[in-house]
Design a protein around this motif. Sequence first.
Motif, PDB file in Angstrom:
ATOM      1  N   ALA A 135      -2.630   6.213 -28.860  1.00 28.63           N
ATOM      2  CA  ALA A 135      -3.387   5.477 -27.842  1.00 28.63           C
ATOM      3  C   ALA A 135      -3.942   6.421 -26.778  1.00 28.63           C
ATOM      4  O   ALA A 135      -5.041   6.198 -26.256  1.00 28.63           O
ATOM      5  N   ILE A 136      -3.210   7.481 -26.459  1.00 28.89           N
ATOM      6  CA  ILE A 136      -3.715   8.477 -25.505  1.00 28.89           C
ATOM      7  C   ILE A 136      -4.995   9.107 -26.053  1.00 28.89           C
ATOM      8  O   ILE A 136      -5.993   9.226 -25.336  1.00 28.89           O
ATOM      9  N   PHE A 137      -4.983   9.489 -27.330  1.00 27.28           N
ATOM     10  CA  PHE A 137      -6.194  10.089 -27.920  1.00 27.28           C
ATOM     11  C   PHE A 137      -7.343   9.096 -27.910  1.00 27.28           C
ATOM     12  O   PHE A 137      -8.485   9.457 -27.617  1.00 27.28           O
ATOM     13  N   PRO A 147      -9.214  10.055 -15.218  1.00 25.33           N
ATOM     14  CA  PRO A 147      -8.151  11.035 -14.970  1.00 25.33           C
ATOM     15  C   PRO A 147      -7.009  10.835 -15.971  1.00 25.33           C
ATOM     16  O   PRO A 147      -6.807   9.728 -16.483  1.00 25.33           O
ATOM     17  N   MET A 148      -6.274  11.895 -16.219  1.00 30.08           N
ATOM     18  CA  MET A 148      -5.192  11.833 -17.204  1.00 30.08           C
ATOM     19  C   MET A 148      -4.169  10.758 -16.846  1.00 30.08           C
ATOM     20  O   MET A 148      -3.623  10.103 -17.732  1.00 30.08           O
ATOM     21  N   SER A 149      -3.909  10.544 -15.563  1.00 29.63           N
ATOM     22  CA  SER A 149      -2.946   9.511 -15.169  1.00 29.63           C
ATOM     23  C   SER A 149      -3.417   8.123 -15.613  1.00 29.63           C
ATOM     24  O   SER A 149      -2.610   7.294 -16.032  1.00 29.63           O
ATOM     25  N   GLY A 153      -1.584   5.911 -18.378  1.00 29.07           N
ATOM     26  CA  GLY A 153      -1.209   4.563 -17.939  1.00 29.07           C
ATOM     27  C   GLY A 153      -1.730   3.486 -18.869  1.00 29.07           C
ATOM     28  O   GLY A 153      -1.006   2.554 -19.229  1.00 29.07           O
ATOM     29  N   ASN A 154      -2.983   3.601 -19.263  1.00 25.48           N
ATOM     30  CA  ASN A 154      -3.555   2.617 -20.185  1.00 25.48           C
ATOM     31  C   ASN A 154      -2.838   2.647 -21.532  1.00 25.48           C
ATOM     32  O   ASN A 154      -2.529   1.600 -22.116  1.00 25.48           O
ATOM     33  N   VAL A 174       5.992   5.948 -11.413  1.00 23.33           N
ATOM     34  CA  VAL A 174       6.135   7.049 -10.447  1.00 23.33           C
ATOM     35  C   VAL A 174       5.595   8.344 -11.042  1.00 23.33           C
ATOM     36  O   VAL A 174       4.885   9.100 -10.377  1.00 23.33           O
ATOM     37  N   GLY A 175       5.906   8.595 -12.311  1.00 25.53           N
ATOM     38  CA  GLY A 175       5.418   9.803 -12.983  1.00 25.53           C
ATOM     39  C   GLY A 175       3.894   9.848 -13.029  1.00 25.53           C
ATOM     40  O   GLY A 175       3.293  10.887 -12.758  1.00 25.53           O
ATOM     41  N   ARG A 176       3.280   8.705 -13.349  1.00 22.37           N
ATOM     42  CA  ARG A 176       1.806   8.664 -13.401  1.00 22.37           C
ATOM     43  C   ARG A 176       1.223   8.864 -12.007  1.00 22.37           C
ATOM     44  O   ARG A 176       0.236   9.582 -11.839  1.00 22.37           O
TER      45      ARG A 176
END
Length: 181
Positions: A135-137, A147-149, A153-154, A174-176
Amino acid sequence: TSASTSSSAAEAAALSIPRTALHAVAHEWASALVSSEGEDVHMDALLKAFDSLNRDVMDRLGAIMAPSIKNDNKNLQVVRKVWSELQRPASLHALLRAEVGTGIHKPGSAGMVLRDPSAAVAIVWLRRALAFETAIFYELVSNRAAPMSTVVGNAYTKTLERHHNWVLKSTMKVGRLSHQG
């Protein structure tokens, strides 16, 4: 002759394709398949494919991926330990059958109740992690300006969030937030 010319052109084109880390990892995953139907995978190749994915691709996405990689590595350790204890069955199905044969998992009303820790539970989480990483790709390709966050997140919302308790959901948030920008 024209067939051999087009074949040679296709081979030349294939050779000119840039070989990226993602390309190499894709070949590792393909080599893990026992058959073209994808019904089972070779354990040794599967473990190498996960290692390559984390080391050569996910790690390059930055510190935001560190918790996911750490969790994958923990699950891979569990799988490797059980795999070794069960005399290294050749395929994933064989590993899971051997683990069930030890009596570690108990029958329940909806099938087997999986004991944690076990190879079966670790494989479930690795499969979920793979869906998250895929899903990230997809997010990276769909929204190149995000942005990567946001991308992470999505992807998290679509894949892992429903499997996490409140503490893990909060930790991910919190990490995102700490990696925005």
